[in-house]
Design a protein around this motif. Structure first.
Motif, PDB file in Angstrom:
ATOM      1  N   PHE A   2       0.849  -1.186   0.000  1.00 37.69           N
ATOM      2  CA  PHE A   2       0.000   0.000   0.000  1.00 37.69           C
ATOM      3  C   PHE A   2       0.886   1.238   0.000  1.00 37.69           C
ATOM      4  O   PHE A   2       1.773   1.390   0.835  1.00 37.69           O
ATOM      5  N   ILE A  29      -7.625  -2.963   2.303  1.00 36.38           N
ATOM      6  CA  ILE A  29      -7.195  -2.208   1.128  1.00 36.38           C
ATOM      7  C   ILE A  29      -7.104  -3.131  -0.083  1.00 36.38           C
ATOM      8  O   ILE A  29      -6.600  -4.248   0.013  1.00 36.38           O
ATOM      9  N   VAL A  34      -9.886   1.951  -0.221  1.00 35.02           N
ATOM     10  CA  VAL A  34      -9.761   1.542   1.170  1.00 35.02           C
ATOM     11  C   VAL A  34     -11.161   1.387   1.738  1.00 35.02           C
ATOM     12  O   VAL A  34     -12.027   2.221   1.491  1.00 35.02           O
TER      13      VAL A  34
END
Lengths: 245, 503
Positions: A2, A29, A34
Motif C-alpha cells: 500500500f 485495502i 480503502v
C-alpha cells in the motif's frame, strides 16, 4: 502493498467519521481503494466506510490490511494543515506504516487485526427514507442533548421530527417536507435511540453534507453520506434503545 | 486458527458444558426468562475457583441462545468511564454482533454483557469501577453476568451486587470429568494418549480444567502417541511439593535434610514460606521450649531475609532457608504425629481483605494531613480516630469537611463505616454535590479557622487553600470550578459554635 498520497483534509474526514465509534480500526485495502467495517465496543453501532482510490492524489495497492490506532493518526494530522499532502506507505517487513508530512516522517507500528471482527452490513428493510442537510440536524441535536439520554426519530408523510423527552422537559425539532431534501414515507414510523450515540454520529458528519436517513419502527437507523467530495461513502447503523415494556 | 486449546475447545452450547449440572441449569433458566423479557434478576454472578469453566459456560450460553456478547475482562481497563462507555451503553440498546447481525431484544435476541474477574476491579486504574458496576446492574436492559472467584469480597464492597443478582456457584470438577474432557480433546487432535497419562494429568489438575488442557497441549501437540515417559517435562511439576507437603516435612518430619530438599523443590517464595511457618508452627509445636527454639531460628531467618533486601545480596536466602528448614525441623524434642490441618497465613488474608480499606484510609489521611500539616502516619495514629468519631456524629461538620477536603465516595463510605452505595453515604455525596453547585453556603470556613490545635500553626488562609488543591488534582476529581466562590464566603459567616472547639 500500500502506498498513497492524499490531502490532509481527506484523511481528517475519515478519521473523524471512524473515531467517533472505535479507537482501533482495520482498514481493508485493495486496488480500488480503502474500506472499513466495524462494530463499536458496546455493540450498539456500526460503520461501513469506503474510500475510492480517486480520493487519493496517488494510490497504488494490492490486497492488504492495516490495523491502525486512530489516536496516532490524529497526532499526525495535527502536524499538517488543510491542503498538505500526506504520504503513507506500508512497510510490510517491519509491519509498520510510514507517514510523511512535509519533512516530518512518522513510523507507526500497526495494530494486530487478528482479534478484529469482519462484520457484514445487515440487510434490514427500513420503510421510511429521507434526506436532509446536516446543519438542520446538528442544530436540533444541540438543543436536545441536555434534555434526555434518548431521542426518538419520527417520520410521516408530512415530515420528519426529532423528539427528546426528559422527566420535565421536551425538545422537538420538526422538519416539514419542504425543509427536507427528499422524503419517501408512507406510514408513520418511530424509533428510539441512545442520545449520546446519535449526537456523536451527527456531529462527526462534516458540514455541508446531505445526509440520507432510513428508519423504521423499533429498528436500527441507517445514515448514509458522502465524504471526500463524493469519492468516499459512509454508512452508519445505530441500534435502537430498548424501551421499557 | 486458534492455537490455544483452552480457547479452541470451549463448549459451543450449554449441553456441551461438562460438570456443574445444577449451575448450568440455573443459568439456562435465567436465560430463558430473559428471552421472554422478564427475569427476576437482571444479573447473575458466577462464582467459583479458577479454571473450572465459568467463562466458558457464559460464552456457551451466548452461543446457544444466539446472543451477542460484550465481554470486559481484567486485561481491559474497567474504571467508571470504561464500564459506562461499553457495558452500560451496550446494556440499554439493541445489538449488532461482531458478524454484523442485528439483534432485537423484542425478539428475545439479547446481548450478554460479561464482566469477567469482576472481583478484580480495584486500584487506581479501575477507579470508580464498583459503583459503575452497581449502576450497570440497576439500569441494564440486557442480561449481565459477573464472574468472580471471591464473591465475599465483591459483596462486601457493594450491596446491590449482593441483593440485585442471582448467585450461581460453580465447584471444582471431578477428576473423571476432567479425564473425559482430556480424552475428547486427544481424540479430536488425533493423538493417542495412554490412559495413565490422562489419569496423571487429571489428578494433578485438581479440578482445574484449564490447567489440565494446558498440560495436555504441552505434551500432546504435534505428537502421535503420548506415553507416561513423555510427560517427564510435566514430571518435575508432577512431583512438585505443595506448601502443605513442605509444612508437614518441616514441622512433623524428622529429617532436616528432607525438609531442606522439599523446600528446594517446592518452588515457593521464601517470604511466603516464612509466613506459612509463622502461622503454623504453634499448631504443631506446643512445648514452650520447642516453640522458643523454633522461633529463634525464624528470627535468624528473618534477619537474613531483611539483609537480602537491604544489601540486595540474594546469597543470604540460602542461610534463611537453612534456618527455616533444618532449624525449625530440629527444634522439636518429640515426634509430631497425626494429621494437622495447616492454615493459610491469616496475616495475608487480612491484608488482602483490607487492601481497599487501607488504600482509602491512606487517601483520607493524605487529604487530612495536608490540612493539618501532619504526616499521613501521624494523621492515622493521632487524628483519624477522633476525626472519624466526629465525622459520624456531627452532620454539619460532616458535610462541611467533606466538601472542603473534596472527599470521594469511597472515602465518605470509609469514614461512615458504610458501603459505597448505602443510602447514608449517597446522601452525603448528594449534599456535597449540592454545596459545590450552590456557592453561598460555605461552612467550610469554620473548620478552617478552628484548625490550629496541637501547636501546629497556620500562617494564612490562602496558601492553605492552595495546598488543598494539590491532592485533589492528583486524585483526578473533576469538580474544580466552584472553589473560587468559596474564598469570600468564609468571612461573612460566623462559626456556629459547637464544632469550632473540637478540632
Amino acid at each position: 502493498m500500500f502506498q498513497s498520497k492524499l490531502r490532509s483534509e481527506t484523511l481528517k474526514g475519515v478519521v473523524d467519521v471512524v473515531s467517533t465509534l472505535i479507537d482501533e480500526a482495520k482498514f481493508v485495502i485493495d486496488a480500488n481503494g480503502v474500506s472499513l467495517k466495524a462494530v463499536d465496543p458496546a455493540h450498539v453501532a456500526m460503520i461501513d466506510l469506503h474510500l475510492d482510490k480517486a480520493a487519493f492524489e496517488q494510490f497504488s495497492a494490492n490486497d492488504t490490511e492495516l490495523g491502525l490506532d486512530l489516536d496516532k493518526l490524529r497526532d499526525v494530522l495535527r502536524l499538517s494543515k488543510s491542503g498538505d499532502l500526506i504520504e503513507m506507505r506500508q512497510d510490510e517487513e517491519r509491519n509498520r506504516l510510514v507517514i510523511s508530512v512535509g519533512n516530518i516522517t512518522r513510523r507507526m507500528n500497526l495494530v494486530s487485526t487478528e482479534g478484529m471482527s469482519d462484520p457484514k452490513v445487515p440487510n434490514i428493510t427500513l420503510p421510511a427514507k429521507l434526506s436532509v442537510n446536516i446543519e438542520e440536524l446538528q442544530r436540533g441535536i444541540k438543543a436536545a442533548e441536555s434534555i434526555s439520554d434518548h431521542i426518538s426519530l419520527n417520520a410521516n408523510p408530512d415530515g420528519f421530527e426529532l423528539i427528546s423527552e426528559g422527566d420535565t422537559d421536551l425538545v422537538s425539532l420538526k422538519l416539514p417536507k419542504d425543509l427536507l431534501v427528499s422524503l419517501d414515507c408512507k406510514d408513520p414510523v418511530r424509533s428510539l435511540y441512545p442520545m449520546d450515540y446519535f449526537s456523536n454520529l451527527i456531529r462527526a458528519i462534516p458540514a455541508g453534507t446531505v445526509l440520507s436517513i432510513n428508519i423504521g419502527n423499533d429498528l436500527p437507523v441507517r445514515l448514509d453520506f458522502e465524504i471526500a467530495g463524493g469519492k468516499g461513502k459512509v454508512k452508519y447503523l445505530l441500534a435502537p434503545r430498548i424501551e421499557n415494556d | 486458527m486458534n492455537d490455544d486449546w483452552t480457547e479452541l475447545y470451549r463448549p459451543n452450547n450449554l449441553s456441551e458444558v461438562l460438570g456443574n449440572p445444577k449451575a448450568v441449569k440455573d443459568l439456562r433458566d435465567w436465560a430463558i426468562a430473559w428471552e421472554s423479557g422478564n427475569p427476576t434478576e437482571k444479573a447473575v454472578v458466577l462464582m467459583g475457583p479458577p479454571g473450572i469453566g465459568k467463562t466458558s459456560t457464559a460464552l456457551a450460553l451466548a452461543k446457544e441462545f444466539n446472543w451477542g456478547v460484550v465481554e470486559m475482562n481484567a486485561s481491559d481497563s474497567r474504571n467508571a468511564d470504561a464500564i459506562k462507555n461499553i457495558a452500560i451503553r451496550g446494556a440499554i440498546s439493541d445489538t449488532f454482533t461482531d458478524s454484523g447481525e442485528f439483534l432485537s431484544a423484542k425478539d428475545g435476541r439479547r446481548k450478554l454483557i460479561i464482566l469477567d474477574e469482576a472481583d478484580n476491579i480495584f486500584g487506581r486504574e479501575d477507579h470508580g469501577g464498583i459503583p459503575a458496576m452497581a449502576e450497570l446492574i440497576r439500569s441494564t436492559k440486557q442480561p449481565v453476568i459477573l464472574i468472580v472467584n471471591d464473591f465475599y469480597e465483591l459483596g462486601r464492597r457493594s450491596s446491590i451486587i449482593k441483593t440485585g443478582t442471582k448467585q450461581i456457584k460453580f465447584t471444582k470438577l471431578q477428576s473423571a470429568t476432567v479425564r473425559t474432557i482430556l480424552k475428547r480433546i486427544a481424540t479430536d487432535q488425533g493423538v493417542e494418549v495412554d490412559e495413565n497419562v490422562v489419569y496423571a494429568i487429571a489428578d494433578r489438575s485438581n479440578g482445574d480444567v484449564r490447567a489440565a488442557i494446558r498440560d495436555i497441549q504441552a505434551v500432546a501437540q504435534g505428537m502421535d502417541h503420548v506415553r507416561m515417559e513423555d510427560i517427564k517435562g510435566l514430571g518435575d511439576r508432577l512431583s512438585k511439593h505443595s506448601m502443605y507437603d513442605l509444612m508437614g516435612e518441616i514441622l512433623q518430619g524428622t529429617s532436616g535434610a528432607n525438609a531442606r530438599s522439599t523446600m528446594m523443590d517446592a518452588d515457593e517464595d521464601i517470604d511466603y514460606v516464612m509466613k506459612w511457618l509463622d502461622e503454623n508452627i504453634p499448631l504443631v509445636y506446643k512445648d514452650p521450649e520447642e516453640l522458643s527454639r523454633a522461633y529463634a531460628h525464624m528470627s535468624r531467618a528473618d534477619l537474613f531475609l531483611s539483609r537480602v533486601s537491604k544489601r540486595q545480596y540474594y546469597g543470604f536466602w540460602s542461610y534463611a532457608a537453612e534456618h527455616m528448614t533444618y532449624g525449625v525441623c530440629t527444634s522439636k524434642s518429640t515426634v509430631k504425629r497425626g494429621y494437622v490441618q495447616y492454615n493459610f497465613p491469616k496475616m495475608l488474608l487480612r491484608l488482602s481483605r483490607s487492601k481497599e480499606a487501607r488504600g482509602v484510609k491512606a487517601s483520607v489521611a493524605l487529604k487530612l494531613g495536608s490540612e493539618c500539616h501532619s504526616s499521613m502516619k501521624q494523621v492515622v495514629e493521632d487524628i483519624l480516630p477522633y476525626f472519624r468519631e466526629l465525622y459520624q456524629k456531627d452532620k454539619d461538620f460532616q458535610l462541611a469537611i467533606s466538601a472542603k477536603l473534596s472527599l470521594e465516595l469511597e472515602e465518605v463510605a470509609y469514614l461512615l463505616d458504610g458501603k459505597i452505595d448505602s443510602p447514608a453515604v449517597k446522601h452525603v455525596m448528594q449534599e456535597i454535590e449540592g454545596m459545590r453547585r450552590n456557592p453561598y453556603e460555605e461552612e467550610t470556613a469554620r473548620i478552617d479557622t478552628s484548625k490550629p490545635k496541637k501547636g501546629r500553626k497556620k500562617t494564612k488562609e490562602e496558601p492553605d487553600e492552595k495546598r488543598l488543591e494539590e491532592p485533589k488534582v492528583k486524585r483526578e476529581v473533576p469538580k474544580e470550578e466552584p472553589k473560587e466562590e468559596k474564598k469570600e464566603a468564609p468571612k461573612s459567616e460566623e462559626p456556629k459554635g459547637t464544632q469550632t472547639t473540637l478540632f
